[in-house]
Scaffold this active site. Structure first.
Site, PDB file in Angstrom:
ATOM      1  N   ASP A 117       5.332   0.870   5.060  1.00 44.24           N
ATOM      2  CA  ASP A 117       6.236   1.220   6.164  1.00 44.24           C
ATOM      3  C   ASP A 117       6.486   0.050   7.116  1.00 44.24           C
ATOM      4  O   ASP A 117       7.170   0.203   8.119  1.00 44.24           O
ATOM      5  CB  ASP A 117       5.691   2.425   6.948  1.00 44.24           C
ATOM      6  CG  ASP A 117       4.362   2.130   7.637  1.00 44.24           C
ATOM      7  OD1 ASP A 117       4.251   1.097   8.310  1.00 44.24           O
ATOM      8  OD2 ASP A 117       3.433   2.937   7.504  1.00 44.24           O
ATOM      9  N   LEU A 141       0.871  -1.175   0.000  1.00 44.51           N
ATOM     10  CA  LEU A 141       0.000   0.000   0.000  1.00 44.51           C
ATOM     11  C   LEU A 141       0.909   1.226   0.000  1.00 44.51           C
ATOM     12  O   LEU A 141       1.625   1.474   0.962  1.00 44.51           O
ATOM     13  CB  LEU A 141      -0.874  -0.005   1.250  1.00 44.51           C
ATOM     14  CG  LEU A 141      -1.777  -1.234   1.402  1.00 44.51           C
ATOM     15  CD1 LEU A 141      -2.381  -1.291   2.797  1.00 44.51           C
ATOM     16  CD2 LEU A 141      -2.879  -1.215   0.343  1.00 44.51           C
ATOM     17  N   ASN A 142       0.882   1.965  -1.090  1.00 43.47           N
ATOM     18  CA  ASN A 142       1.867   3.031  -1.272  1.00 43.47           C
ATOM     19  C   ASN A 142       1.214   4.338  -1.704  1.00 43.47           C
ATOM     20  O   ASN A 142       1.786   5.107  -2.457  1.00 43.47           O
ATOM     21  CB  ASN A 142       2.908   2.554  -2.309  1.00 43.47           C
ATOM     22  CG  ASN A 142       4.050   3.516  -2.486  1.00 43.47           C
ATOM     23  OD1 ASN A 142       4.525   4.107  -1.520  1.00 43.47           O
ATOM     24  ND2 ASN A 142       4.472   3.708  -3.722  1.00 43.47           N
ATOM     25  N   ASN A 163       1.435  -2.680   4.627  1.00 41.20           N
ATOM     26  CA  ASN A 163       1.809  -1.272   4.601  1.00 41.20           C
ATOM     27  C   ASN A 163       3.248  -1.145   4.130  1.00 41.20           C
ATOM     28  O   ASN A 163       4.104  -1.927   4.549  1.00 41.20           O
ATOM     29  CB  ASN A 163       1.711  -0.670   6.011  1.00 41.20           C
ATOM     30  CG  ASN A 163       0.286  -0.628   6.526  1.00 41.20           C
ATOM     31  OD1 ASN A 163      -0.662  -0.836   5.760  1.00 41.20           O
ATOM     32  ND2 ASN A 163       0.127  -0.362   7.815  1.00 41.20           N
ATOM     33  N   LYS A 192       5.700   4.914  11.950  1.00 41.18           N
ATOM     34  CA  LYS A 192       4.684   5.971  11.851  1.00 41.18           C
ATOM     35  C   LYS A 192       5.254   7.300  12.317  1.00 41.18           C
ATOM     36  O   LYS A 192       4.645   8.334  12.129  1.00 41.18           O
ATOM     37  CB  LYS A 192       3.469   5.632  12.726  1.00 41.18           C
ATOM     38  CG  LYS A 192       2.846   4.279  12.470  1.00 41.18           C
ATOM     39  CD  LYS A 192       1.985   4.272  11.227  1.00 41.18           C
ATOM     40  CE  LYS A 192       1.244   2.959  11.090  1.00 41.18           C
ATOM     41  NZ  LYS A 192       1.029   2.581   9.702  1.00 41.18           N
ATOM     42  N   GLY A 204      -8.134   6.395   1.164  1.00 40.31           N
ATOM     43  CA  GLY A 204      -7.756   5.357   2.130  1.00 40.31           C
ATOM     44  C   GLY A 204      -7.455   4.036   1.425  1.00 40.31           C
ATOM     45  O   GLY A 204      -7.808   3.836   0.268  1.00 40.31           O
TER      46      GLY A 204
END
Ligand code: UPG
Length: 472
Positions: free
Chosen positions: A219, A82-83, A217, A358, A188
């Site tokens: 990250d 997810l970027n 994710n 985060k 989103g």
């Protein structure tokens, strides 16, 4: 009125193909908007009394899964990151995935390394897919172009672009289908289902014989392909598996799995009203956290999107633009999709599969000696006694990545650190070692420079400390 405005925007597009694609997007947006209005009118909020812990059947323990070394299902797998998000909360311009994490490599570079390693190790060709947004596409393409000559198959597609809504009039902000980018937003990661379908990538993967999609994710550097879970996906005939992990006090920005009237559902922090926030944050009532590592059956995504049965919980995000303009943007979370899939359940995985970045406090951990890099994967230093992560809170002066970088001459050694709190104007010399609980507070107007090579063990440092050497 909203529908009329959306039609106007659509009709302003001359190219037939582009108009059709735009229309599909606006139809999906309109459905989300209608659901938002209905919920607003009915006042339907989550009934907190019905929010329960998931049952043992809804969450399986990773340690109970049979071990699997057989890579036979890898040729049916595709990996997606997810970027679509920006690095704004960490004070960065551009995609979050473009932040350099370790050894000059960005999240994107490290993720590519992980897949290259997997493909080489098992002699397979698992495709690596990036879901970009109009916010991240350009920079992402620049970073990944260097892999053009590599053997890895990188596919990209863009998620949807929805119009921001004027909070007062409830009309779309944009006056034209193109133009001012600040009037649009990526809705989103729950948009994954529809945008995979609209972009054609879903059909393409299925046509290539892919059956499973591993989503995570960008990250989360702990989200590597795991053969045990893949095998479990096949064996349990589950269309959706969510990796959850034991919740710690650091886990607030995100969601948890709950049982709601007998079905397993995702509860995001954004859905929790202020009076229940303490409950949500506590690790008593909610013992697990969604890692957002998800295993989804591709044909099931096709079914769910084609039957238009998707109805992911609406997350309302209020923003203030220039000139104090209040807008709302309606978003959804991909994990909320769990309720639409058969045999869906959670798997409680070790913390090592969840290393979210985060904030710069998280960055502090992943750049430290707590981890070393193995083929793009961060592996915790075996010298750490308990394989838990220290609780780190860096103050506002460290919030932006650039400030964070300039405040450490080199990353401190933290193998024996349990807890670190830093507030105010504090800098760290090279080779500093932190152990136990360390609290450093520079009050307003004062500054603390921790001298190079100093050792701080169970220490509270406060006041004003400058150019002091060998202080400790
Ligand atoms: N992202 C998109 N498109 C969007 C918004 C975000 O691709 O429109 C990406 C973003 O780049 C990142 C990922 O989605 O890679 C996650 O976004 P982020 O804002 O960092 O996380 P949250 O949406 O707050 O939380 C997700 C899950 C939550 C889980 C948490 C774990 O929704 O349930 O606990 O990730 O970190």
């Amino acid at each position: 009125a909203m529908r009329t405005e959306l039609n106007k925007l659509t009709n302003a597009i001359l190219d037939v193909k582009a108009r059709k694609a735009f229309q599909t997007e606006m139809d999906n947006f309109y459905m989300l908007f209608t659901r938002y209005l209905t919920e607003k009118a009915k006042g339907t909020k989550l009934d907190w009394d019905k929010v329960n812990e998931p049952s043992p059947e809804q969450i399986i323990n990773y340690s109970n899964l049979p071990r699997c070394e057989n890579p036979q299902h890898l040729n049916k797998l595709a990996v997606l990151k997810l970027n679509g998000g920006l690095g704004t909360t960490m004070g960065c311009i551009g995609p979050k995935s473009a932040i350099e994490v370790r050894d000059g490599m960005t999240f994107l570079d490290l993720s590519v390394r992980q897949i290259e390693y997997l493909n080489n190790k098992y002699n397979v060709s698992v495709p690596f897919i990036l879901m970009n947004s109009f916010n991240t596409d350009e920079d992402t393409m620049r970073i990944i172009q260097k892999y053009g000559s590599h053997k890895i198959n990188i596919l990209t597609f863009n998620q949807s672009r929805y119009p921001r809504i004027n909070k007062e009039s409830l009309l779309p902000m944009p006056r034209t289908p193109v133009g001012d980018i600040s009037q649009w937003y990526p809705p989103g990661h729950g948009d994954l289902f529809e945008s995979m379908s609209n972009s054609g990538i879903l059909d393409r993967l299925i046509a290539d014989g892919k059956e499973y999609l591993f989503v995570s994710n960008v990250d989360n550097l702990g989200a590597v392909v795991d053969l045990n879970i893949l095998q479990h996906m096949v064996d349990s005939d589950a269309e959706f598996v969510m990796e959850v992990t034991d919740k710690t006090k650091a886990d607030i920005k995100g969601g948890t799995l709950i049982d709601y009237e007998g079905t397993v559902r995702l509860l995001e922090v954004a859905q929790v009203s202020p009076e229940h926030m303490e409950d949500f944050k506590s690790i008593k009532k909610f013992k697990i956290f969604n890692t957002n590592n998800l295993w989804i059956n591709l044909k099931a995504i096709k079914r769910v999107t084609e039957e238009k049965e998707l109805n992911l919980d609406v997350i309302v995000n209020t923003k203030t633009l220039e000139h104090d303009k209040k807008v709302i943007q309606l978003e959804t979370a991909v994990g909320a999709g769990i309720k639409h899939f058969k045999n869906a359940h959670g798997v409680n995985v070790p913390r090592s599969r969840f290393l979210p970045v985060k904030s710069t406090s998280d960055l502090f951990l992943v750049t430290s000696d707590l981890y070393s890099l193995h083929h793009g994967e961060l592996v915790m230093n075996p010298k750490r006694l308990f394989q838990t992560v220290p609780l780190v809170k860096l103050g506002d002066e460290f919030k932006k990545v650039s400030n964070f970088m300039s405040r450490f001459q080199s990353p401190p050694y933290i193998i024996e650190l349990d807890h670190l709190t830093v507030t105010g104007d504090v800098t760290f010399g090279a080779g500093v070692q932190l152990k136990g609980t360390v609290i450093i507070v520079a009050t307003t107007g004062s500054r603390i420079d921790i001298p190079p090579n100093s050792l701080l063990e169970n220490k509270v440092v406060s006041g004003n400390l400058r150019l002091v050497t060998n202080f400790f």
